[in-house]
Design a protein around this motif. Structure first.
Motif, short mmCIF file in Angstrom:
data_model
loop_
_atom_site.label_atom_id
_atom_site.label_comp_id
_atom_site.label_asym_id
_atom_site.label_seq_id
_atom_site.Cartn_x
_atom_site.Cartn_y
_atom_site.Cartn_z
N ILE A 140 0.84 -1.21 0.00
CA ILE A 140 0.00 0.00 0.00
C ILE A 140 0.87 1.26 0.00
CG2 ILE A 140 -1.61 1.38 1.40
CD1 ILE A 140 -2.93 -1.31 2.26
N THR A 141 1.87 1.28 0.88
CA THR A 141 2.69 2.51 0.98
C THR A 141 3.53 2.69 -0.28
OG1 THR A 141 4.21 1.25 2.38
CG2 THR A 141 2.73 2.72 3.49
N GLU A 142 4.02 1.59 -0.87
CA GLU A 142 4.80 1.70 -2.11
C GLU A 142 3.96 2.25 -3.26
OE1 GLU A 142 8.41 -1.50 -1.36
OE2 GLU A 142 6.84 -2.00 -2.83
N ALA A 143 2.64 1.99 -3.18
CA ALA A 143 1.75 2.52 -4.23
C ALA A 143 1.28 3.94 -3.89
CB ALA A 143 0.55 1.59 -4.39
N GLY A 144 1.85 4.52 -2.81
CA GLY A 144 1.51 5.91 -2.46
C GLY A 144 0.38 6.04 -1.46
N GLY A 145 -0.08 4.92 -0.90
CA GLY A 145 -1.19 4.97 0.04
C GLY A 145 -0.72 5.02 1.49
N LYS A 146 -1.71 5.07 2.38
CA LYS A 146 -1.42 5.17 3.82
C LYS A 146 -1.99 3.93 4.52
CE LYS A 146 -2.09 8.60 7.48
NZ LYS A 146 -2.73 9.89 7.77
N ALA A 147 -1.15 3.26 5.33
CA ALA A 147 -1.63 2.06 6.01
C ALA A 147 -0.85 1.82 7.29
CB ALA A 147 -1.48 0.84 5.10
N VAL A 148 -1.49 1.17 8.25
CA VAL A 148 -0.79 0.70 9.45
C VAL A 148 -1.17 -0.76 9.68
CG1 VAL A 148 -0.68 2.95 10.63
CG2 VAL A 148 -2.63 1.44 11.06
N ALA A 149 -0.22 -1.50 10.29
CA ALA A 149 -0.48 -2.89 10.64
C ALA A 149 -1.01 -2.94 12.08
CB ALA A 149 0.81 -3.69 10.54
N VAL A 150 -2.03 -3.75 12.29
CA VAL A 150 -2.59 -3.90 13.63
C VAL A 150 -2.78 -5.39 13.91
CG1 VAL A 150 -4.54 -3.33 15.14
CG2 VAL A 150 -3.82 -1.69 13.38
N GLY A 151 -2.22 -5.86 15.02
CA GLY A 151 -2.39 -7.26 15.40
C GLY A 151 -3.55 -7.40 16.37
N ALA A 152 -4.49 -8.29 16.07
CA ALA A 152 -5.60 -8.55 16.99
C ALA A 152 -6.33 -9.82 16.58
CB ALA A 152 -6.59 -7.39 17.00
N ASP A 153 -6.85 -10.52 17.58
CA ASP A 153 -7.74 -11.65 17.33
C ASP A 153 -9.16 -11.10 17.39
OD1 ASP A 153 -9.43 -13.85 17.54
OD2 ASP A 153 -8.07 -14.98 18.82
N VAL A 154 -9.87 -11.14 16.26
CA VAL A 154 -11.20 -10.51 16.21
C VAL A 154 -12.23 -11.18 17.12
CG1 VAL A 154 -10.92 -9.57 13.87
CG2 VAL A 154 -11.93 -11.85 14.17
N SER A 155 -11.91 -12.37 17.60
CA SER A 155 -12.87 -13.06 18.47
C SER A 155 -12.69 -12.71 19.95
CB SER A 155 -12.76 -14.58 18.27
OG SER A 155 -11.52 -15.05 18.75
N LYS A 156 -11.74 -11.83 20.24
CA LYS A 156 -11.47 -11.45 21.65
C LYS A 156 -11.82 -9.97 21.85
CE LYS A 156 -9.19 -15.32 22.98
NZ LYS A 156 -9.51 -16.21 21.87
N SER A 157 -12.82 -9.71 22.69
CA SER A 157 -13.34 -8.34 22.81
C SER A 157 -12.29 -7.34 23.30
CB SER A 157 -14.58 -8.30 23.69
OG SER A 157 -14.30 -8.87 24.95
#
Ligand code: NAP
Length: 251
Positions: free
Chosen positions: A48-65
């Motif tokens: 994404i960033t190499e194509a000129g976009g903006k992104a961040v990585a986020v680690g999370a298990d979606v099943s854990k509130s």
């Protein structure tokens, strides 16, 4: 120029989620690339960033509130309030009913259904506050019934009910909710299915393509195109719908 919106795509380290994240970034959105392992999101963020976009990585298990709440807070702090959510994270635990363990059932329900519920609940407050939102759920043609997938088919049918219900509840706040039901898409998930039944992936794709009206299997970009539409501003009058992206009707 319209303001940059913030999107969260779950399960975006690879497969369909990665393609959707890239597409939403190309559409002009800042994207939170969320997956179980934050490190595994690096390739998607880099693309994404190499194509000129903006992104961040986020680690999370979606099943854990608790992890979901922390992840959404991080997105708010690093990118801004999310108003686009693509509930894509998923797992398979296929087996015929008599061999399906309680754990296989619970895992699939937790990731697909509970994960989508928790993520949607966590971001809806931001969407309501903004008076704008786009919720997208990854269902499947398996929602119509599929041998060996009692857990997965139930979860994917459930997601269609969740999308329709949130469309009704949140429409007055400018929030739409829709589901995409892909057919056979070439990813690690379908490669794993081929391996489980002991068939070479290329052969598996060829045999599947022969039974699809458009005579080919799908790609993650086919799904990204549908997600891009549902996430767009111009799709504001489309809500509570299920779009089968399967090379044929299947519904
Ligand atoms: P995939 O290649 O297996 O990718 C799924 C991603 O979700 C993986 O990166 C996985 O992380 C992540 N994930 C799993 N559990 C998670 C959790 N609890 N929290 C956060 N992330 C989690 O799958 P795909 O083929 O791209 O499928 C994406 C979605 O489309 C799924 O919902 C799937 O059911 C649906 N779908 C796929 C097809 C198809 O033909 N491929 C058809 C219909 C519907 P790990 O790698 O760490 O496990």
């Amino acid at each position: 120029m319209t303001e940059q919106r913030v999107a969260i795509v779950t399960g975006a380290a690879r497969g369909i989620g990665a393609a959707v994240a890239l597409r939403l970034a190309k559409d002009g959105n800042a994207v939170a690339v969320l997956d179980l392992d934050e490190g595994a999101c690096a390739d998607t963020v880099k693309a994404i960033t190499e194509a000129g976009g903006k992104a961040v990585a986020v680690g999370a298990d979606v099943s854990k509130s608790d992890q979901v709440a922390a992840a959404v807070e991080r997105v708010v702090a690093e990118l801004g309030a999310p108003t686009i959510l693509i509930n894509n994270a998923g797992v398979l635990r296929d087996n015929l009913l008599f061999k399906m363990s309680e754990d296989d059932w619970d895992t699939v329900m937790s990731v697909h259904l509970k994960g989508s519920f928790l993520m949607s609940k966590a971001v809806q407050a931001r969407m309501v506050e903004a008076g704008y939102g786009r919720l997208v759920f990854l269902s499947s043609t398996s929602a119509l019934g599929n041998r060996g997938q009692a857990n997965y088919a139930s979860a994917k049918a459930g997601l269609q009910g969740l999308a329709k219900t949130l469309a009704i509840e949140l429409g007055k706040f400018g929030v739409t909710a829709n589901a995409i039901a892909p057919g056979f898409i070439e990813t690690d998930m379908t490669a794993a299915t081929a391996a489980r039944v002991g068939v070479d992936f290329e052969e598996f794709k060829k045999a599947t393509a022969a039974s699809i009206p458009v005579q080919r299997t799908g790609t993650p970009d086919d799904i990204a195109a549908a997600a891009s539409f549902f996430a767009s501003e111009e799709a504001g009058f489309v809500s509570g719908q299920v779009l089968y992206v399967a090379g044929g009707p299947r519904n």
